[in-house]
Design a protein around this motif. Structure first.
Motif, short mmCIF file in Angstrom:
data_model
loop_
_atom_site.label_atom_id
_atom_site.label_comp_id
_atom_site.label_asym_id
_atom_site.label_seq_id
_atom_site.Cartn_x
_atom_site.Cartn_y
_atom_site.Cartn_z
N TYR A 166 7.56 -6.23 -7.86
CA TYR A 166 8.44 -7.09 -7.07
C TYR A 166 8.95 -8.19 -7.99
O TYR A 166 8.23 -9.14 -8.32
N GLY A 167 10.18 -8.05 -8.44
CA GLY A 167 10.68 -8.96 -9.45
C GLY A 167 9.90 -8.77 -10.74
O GLY A 167 9.83 -7.68 -11.30
N PHE A 168 9.25 -9.82 -11.18
CA PHE A 168 8.41 -9.75 -12.39
C PHE A 168 6.92 -9.70 -12.04
O PHE A 168 6.07 -9.83 -12.92
N VAL A 169 6.60 -9.51 -10.76
CA VAL A 169 5.21 -9.50 -10.32
C VAL A 169 4.74 -8.07 -10.13
O VAL A 169 5.28 -7.34 -9.27
N PRO A 170 3.76 -7.60 -10.90
CA PRO A 170 3.21 -6.25 -10.68
C PRO A 170 2.22 -6.27 -9.51
O PRO A 170 1.20 -6.96 -9.56
N ARG A 181 0.82 -1.20 0.00
CA ARG A 181 0.00 0.00 0.00
C ARG A 181 0.86 1.26 0.00
O ARG A 181 0.51 2.27 -0.63
N VAL A 182 1.99 1.20 0.71
CA VAL A 182 2.89 2.35 0.76
C VAL A 182 3.73 2.43 -0.50
O VAL A 182 3.91 3.51 -1.08
N LEU A 183 4.22 1.29 -0.96
CA LEU A 183 5.11 1.28 -2.11
C LEU A 183 4.37 1.57 -3.42
O LEU A 183 4.87 2.28 -4.29
N ALA A 184 3.17 0.98 -3.54
CA ALA A 184 2.41 1.19 -4.78
C ALA A 184 1.84 2.61 -4.83
O ALA A 184 1.88 3.27 -5.87
N ASP A 185 1.31 3.09 -3.72
CA ASP A 185 0.77 4.46 -3.62
C ASP A 185 -0.21 4.75 -4.76
O ASP A 185 -0.12 5.77 -5.44
N GLY A 186 -1.14 3.82 -4.95
CA GLY A 186 -2.14 4.01 -5.97
C GLY A 186 -1.71 3.58 -7.36
O GLY A 186 -2.53 3.58 -8.28
N GLY A 187 -0.47 3.18 -7.54
CA GLY A 187 0.01 2.75 -8.84
C GLY A 187 0.39 1.28 -8.82
O GLY A 187 -0.30 0.46 -8.23
N THR A 188 1.49 0.97 -9.47
CA THR A 188 1.96 -0.42 -9.55
C THR A 188 3.38 -0.48 -9.01
O THR A 188 4.24 0.31 -9.39
#
Length: 247
Positions: free
Chosen positions: A160-164, A150-157
């Motif tokens: 993590y590796g190849f996983v969005p 939730r903090v890292l995405a901040d409403g976007g994508t």
């Protein structure tokens, strides 16, 4: 009994994984600045030899590089069981800095250490850092699954590796990827650290010719020391014999 044995083996491998990751991280953090410093100081000092300054500084710089190389030899033997022989030529017993510098520049081990410094600050740094990355990166995946997305995405994508990662389901996919990476770290981390030490040995170990020359020099030095001791003993015996005859 079999269960206890398996759990003991798993615990030992887990400790080996953590230990290899910690040692690799320590090597990467320390070796990069020291190898860069040693290489740069060596180049500058040798470049100043024609004007005389380098003749005074080069012996000290080379000695520092050799101490660092010997320290890495000791760590390779202690942490990886990889023994790296040393074949430095003995320095001439003279106070003349020009002769000492000339002897150092004629020693193949001096130039081999410089090549090793270049490898250590590049491929050596990466190979030392890989065990730590392979162990620590799965922890980020678990943190992402626990809600950090939730903090890292901040409403976007957040990738993590190849996983969005865009929501909790994809965050669980990141956790699954982290499990796979952690399983790989469980098996590969000690081997990666061993590969780092083997790379160090491949660059830092002397050739067969240098080892043969080193044995020859040590043999001659030992023979000279024995001859000197024998001559000194004969002199003492003559003094004692002459003194007894005089009395």
């Amino acid at each position: 009994m079999n269960t206890n044995t398996k759990s003991g083996d798993a615990g030992s491998r887990a400790r080996a994984m953590v230990l290899a990751a910690g040692r690799g991280l320590a090597l990467a953090v320390v070796s990069l600045p020291l190898s860069i410093l040693g290489f740069c100081l060596s180049l500058v000092s040798m470049a100043l030899i024609p004007i005389g300054v380098g003749a005074l500084t080069t012996p000290y710089v080379v000695r520092g590089v050799r101490l660092w190389a010997d320290r890495r030899r000791a760590l390779a033997a202690k942490w990886g069981g990889v023994r790296i022989p040393s074949a430095y030529r003995p320095l001439p017993e003279t106070v003349n800095p020009w002769k000492r510098t000339y002897a150092l520049l004629r020693d193949p081990a001096t130039w081999r250490d410089l090549r090793w410094l270049q490898v250590d600050m590049t491929a050596g740094f990466v190979s030392a850092l890989l065990p730590a990355v392979l162990f620590l990166y799965p922890l980020e995946g678990f943190a992402v699954a626990a809600g950090l997305w939730r903090v890292l995405a901040d409403g976007g994508t957040y990738w993590y590796g190849f996983v969005p990662v865009t929501g909790q389901p994809s965050a669980l996919g990141a956790a699954a990827t982290a499990v796979v990476l952690l399983a790989a770290a469980y098996r590969l981390t000690p081997r990666l650290l061993l590969a780092h030490f083997r790379l160090t040995r491949a660059v830092l170990a002397p050739g067969r010719t240098e080892l043969t020359e080193r044995v020859r020099v040590l043999t001659e030095t030992r023979r000279d020391a024995v001859d000197t001791s024998a001559a000194e003993l004969r002199r003492i015996e003559r003094d004692l014999h002459d003194g007894a005859q005089a009395r």
